[in-house]
Design a protein around this motif. Structure first.
Motif, PDB file in Angstrom:
ATOM      1  N   CYS A 120      -5.247   4.291  -3.975  1.00 55.00           N
ATOM      2  CA  CYS A 120      -4.980   4.747  -5.333  1.00 55.00           C
ATOM      3  C   CYS A 120      -3.499   4.542  -5.633  1.00 55.00           C
ATOM      4  O   CYS A 120      -2.631   5.009  -4.887  1.00 55.00           O
ATOM      5  CB  CYS A 120      -5.354   6.224  -5.488  1.00 55.00           C
ATOM      6  SG  CYS A 120      -5.022   6.912  -7.128  1.00 55.00           S
ATOM      7  N   LEU A 121      -3.208   3.816  -6.733  1.00 50.45           N
ATOM      8  CA  LEU A 121      -1.830   3.522  -7.116  1.00 50.45           C
ATOM      9  C   LEU A 121      -1.662   3.750  -8.610  1.00 50.45           C
ATOM     10  O   LEU A 121      -2.635   3.814  -9.364  1.00 50.45           O
ATOM     11  CB  LEU A 121      -1.462   2.065  -6.786  1.00 50.45           C
ATOM     12  CG  LEU A 121      -1.821   1.511  -5.411  1.00 50.45           C
ATOM     13  CD1 LEU A 121      -3.020   0.598  -5.516  1.00 50.45           C
ATOM     14  CD2 LEU A 121      -0.647   0.757  -4.804  1.00 50.45           C
ATOM     15  N   THR A 122      -0.401   3.843  -9.029  1.00 47.87           N
ATOM     16  CA  THR A 122      -0.132   3.902 -10.462  1.00 47.87           C
ATOM     17  C   THR A 122      -0.252   2.496 -11.031  1.00 47.87           C
ATOM     18  O   THR A 122       0.120   1.511 -10.380  1.00 47.87           O
ATOM     19  CB  THR A 122       1.267   4.458 -10.742  1.00 47.87           C
ATOM     20  OG1 THR A 122       2.257   3.587 -10.166  1.00 47.87           O
ATOM     21  CG2 THR A 122       1.430   5.846 -10.143  1.00 47.87           C
ATOM     22  N   ASN A 123      -0.755   2.395 -12.255  1.00 50.01           N
ATOM     23  CA  ASN A 123      -0.916   1.078 -12.867  1.00 50.01           C
ATOM     24  C   ASN A 123       0.428   0.469 -13.223  1.00 50.01           C
ATOM     25  O   ASN A 123       0.603  -0.748 -13.197  1.00 50.01           O
ATOM     26  CB  ASN A 123      -1.792   1.192 -14.120  1.00 50.01           C
ATOM     27  CG  ASN A 123      -2.156  -0.161 -14.692  1.00 50.01           C
ATOM     28  OD1 ASN A 123      -2.450  -1.098 -13.950  1.00 50.01           O
ATOM     29  ND2 ASN A 123      -2.135  -0.278 -16.017  1.00 50.01           N
ATOM     30  N   TYR A 129      -2.095  -4.455  -4.796  1.00 50.84           N
ATOM     31  CA  TYR A 129      -1.616  -4.185  -6.157  1.00 50.84           C
ATOM     32  C   TYR A 129      -1.003  -5.436  -6.768  1.00 50.84           C
ATOM     33  O   TYR A 129      -1.199  -5.730  -7.955  1.00 50.84           O
ATOM     34  CB  TYR A 129      -0.588  -3.058  -6.140  1.00 50.84           C
ATOM     35  CG  TYR A 129       0.092  -2.858  -7.473  1.00 50.84           C
ATOM     36  CD1 TYR A 129      -0.567  -2.207  -8.514  1.00 50.84           C
ATOM     37  CD2 TYR A 129       1.389  -3.330  -7.707  1.00 50.84           C
ATOM     38  CE1 TYR A 129       0.043  -2.022  -9.756  1.00 50.84           C
ATOM     39  CE2 TYR A 129       2.009  -3.157  -8.940  1.00 50.84           C
ATOM     40  CZ  TYR A 129       1.328  -2.508  -9.958  1.00 50.84           C
ATOM     41  OH  TYR A 129       1.940  -2.342 -11.173  1.00 50.84           O
ATOM     42  N   GLY A 130      -0.253  -6.207  -5.964  1.00 48.04           N
ATOM     43  CA  GLY A 130       0.419  -7.407  -6.467  1.00 48.04           C
ATOM     44  C   GLY A 130      -0.562  -8.437  -6.999  1.00 48.04           C
ATOM     45  O   GLY A 130      -0.314  -9.063  -8.033  1.00 48.04           O
ATOM     46  N   VAL A 135      -8.478   0.710  -5.655  1.00 52.83           N
ATOM     47  CA  VAL A 135      -8.881  -0.513  -4.960  1.00 52.83           C
ATOM     48  C   VAL A 135      -9.742  -0.122  -3.773  1.00 52.83           C
ATOM     49  O   VAL A 135      -9.356   0.739  -2.969  1.00 52.83           O
ATOM     50  CB  VAL A 135      -7.655  -1.318  -4.467  1.00 52.83           C
ATOM     51  CG1 VAL A 135      -8.105  -2.681  -3.931  1.00 52.83           C
ATOM     52  CG2 VAL A 135      -6.626  -1.492  -5.573  1.00 52.83           C
ATOM     53  N   LEU A 136     -10.897  -0.748  -3.664  1.00 53.65           N
ATOM     54  CA  LEU A 136     -11.825  -0.478  -2.560  1.00 53.65           C
ATOM     55  C   LEU A 136     -12.015  -1.743  -1.755  1.00 53.65           C
ATOM     56  O   LEU A 136     -12.327  -2.808  -2.301  1.00 53.65           O
ATOM     57  CB  LEU A 136     -13.171  -0.007  -3.111  1.00 53.65           C
ATOM     58  CG  LEU A 136     -14.257   0.305  -2.074  1.00 53.65           C
ATOM     59  CD1 LEU A 136     -13.876   1.532  -1.247  1.00 53.65           C
ATOM     60  CD2 LEU A 136     -15.609   0.518  -2.745  1.00 53.65           C
ATOM     61  N   VAL A 137     -11.827  -1.629  -0.446  1.00 56.21           N
ATOM     62  CA  VAL A 137     -12.063  -2.732   0.483  1.00 56.21           C
ATOM     63  C   VAL A 137     -13.124  -2.271   1.464  1.00 56.21           C
ATOM     64  O   VAL A 137     -12.930  -1.274   2.175  1.00 56.21           O
ATOM     65  CB  VAL A 137     -10.783  -3.132   1.244  1.00 56.21           C
ATOM     66  CG1 VAL A 137     -11.059  -4.340   2.136  1.00 56.21           C
ATOM     67  CG2 VAL A 137      -9.644  -3.418   0.283  1.00 56.21           C
TER      68      VAL A 137
END
Length: 421
Positions: free
Chosen positions: A7-10, A36-37, A71-73
């Protein structure tokens, strides 16, 4: 199946949390930044990045309210990406349930948000891990099938009324046992997440915690009072300012529930196997999942007893293996053969792909060396069943159809939702 969730900030890609399941090691900071990149590179070029596949894994990105990126891996099991998107939807709504939509969508204090999100970990981890219920994968609440439920409706209604509320329920070993009409009127996702939350509470405890309803009240919290009546059996009520937790414990619990303790104990025993006593079950059936898609309820059991001398005794499967097979069969059927049915309140069914077939499939089956599977897609109901490999092919369909017709009549599928005017 091992999975990583990030979980990250957009805006800026600041990590908020990272969770892993199974034997997977947590993702390194550099790996989180890389995920994210890639998403940000696509976004800056006017492209919405949703999924990608590698030789062994699938990666799914979702942006919520332009503030949060999940993001799910996870390992590639051949199933539709819709299941990964559904999981990310559940994770985001879990965050909303604990902290409210305003807090999640308006990122004012990143460090405080990172600390506050820790309370979500038990529910998020339960969504990532394989558990003893199927509620999250089919966006429903799993219920207990027992004839003793009817006698608990009146004491529940009386208890909830004394609490100056109309929303109340009793959970039994992670399944919904009995609830008021208002509670049944919540979305399937809300009932499922509340069930997961209540299951994560410390055993033999009482709590008074503010929660947000992701669809019904995402910005205004309600008090969720939960009290363990017995180990694994919890009564809960959604209320406002009154009553206090101490009043519920000292005055209301004993008055309304003590006369029904023997019935409650019987429900606890019944919930372990969750086998409808009034329905005949063919000895060749090893496990089943039946879903009422209109009421957003499901019943399942993978602990059907093996009858001595029956066909199922020839090649017995453990309960854990039955559950893995049933989960895999569901994931590989829904989204590819059967259409996906979401909770009506879900506004963004990401990952769904329109069917390339000119008709809707009604039945499908799968054969393996040690088992067989059969699924039925009928109006308002779906059945997924595991059979012993010794059951003849021609019998599997007949038994499945008869079993589903009997299950439709189970009292657990009585529509108790509040009628809308």
């Amino acid at each position: 199946m091992a999975a990583h969730l990030v979980c990250l900030t957009n805006e800026g890609g600041v990590p908020l949390f990272s969770r892993s399941s199974g034997s997977a090691k947590p993702l390194a900071f550099a790996e989180q930044g890389m995920l994210y990149g890639v998403q940000m590179f696509a976004q800056n070029h006017g492209v919405t990045l949703q999924t990608t596949d590698t030789e062994e894994s699938k990666v799914v990105w979702r942006v919520f309210h332009d503030s949060i990126v999940l993001v799910l891996v996870q390992g590639d099991d051949g199933s539709s990406h819709v299941h990964a998107n559904t999981l990310l939807e559940h994770v985001f709504q879990t965050m909303v349930m604990y902290l409210g939509l305003d807090t999640i969508s308006r990122l004012r204090n990143i460090e405080r948000l990172r600390r506050d999100l820790r309370v979500c970990y038990p529910v998020i981890d339960s969504l990532l891990e394989d558990v003893h219920v199927f509620d999250s994968i089919c966006e429903t609440v799993e219920v207990v099938s027992t004839t003793e439920v009817a006698s608990l409706q009146e004491p529940l209604e009386s208890f909830v009324t004394e609490c100056d509320s109309t929303f109340g329920c009793v959970h039994c070993n992670g399944r919904l046992l009995v609830a008021t009409p208002k509670w049944w009127s919540l979305s399937g996702q809300e009932m499922m997440l509340l069930c997961r939350f209540i299951r994560s509470l410390p055993k033999n405890s009482a709590s008074d915690i503010p929660v947000y309803l992701p669809h019904a009240s995402p910005k205004v919290p309600h008090r969720l009072i939960s009290v363990h009546l017995l180990s694994g059996l919890v009564v809960s009520v959604l209320c406002l300012d009154v009553p206090t937790l101490s009043t519920v414990q000292s005055k209301l619990i004993e008055t309304h529930w003590l006369p029904h303790f023997e019935t409650l104990k019987g429900c606890l025993r019944a919930s372990v196997t969750n086998i409808p006593k009034t329905i005949p079950i063919d000895p060749g059936i090893l496990g089943f999942l039946v879903i009422n898609t209109e009421q957003h309820k499901c019943i399942s059991s993978c602990e059907l007893p093996i009858v001595e001398g029956s066909m199922a005794e020839r090649r017995p499967l453990t309960v854990q293996k039955r559950r893995r097979i049933l989960t895999s069969f569901y994931r590989n059927t829904v989204g590819s053969i059967f259409s996906v049915i979401h909770s009506p309140e879900r506004k963004d069914p990401s990952g769904d792909r329109p069917s390339t077939f000119l008709h809707a499939a009604e039945e499908t089956y799968m054969n393996a060396l040690d088992h067989k599977c059969f699924a039925i897609n009928s109006k308002d109901f779906r059945l997924f069943a595991i059979f012993s490999s010794a059951v003849p092919h021609h019998a599997v369909r007949y038994v499945s159809l008869q079993f589903l017709e009997n299950l439709k009549k189970d009292k657990a599928f009585t529509d108790l939702r509040e009628k809308k005017s």
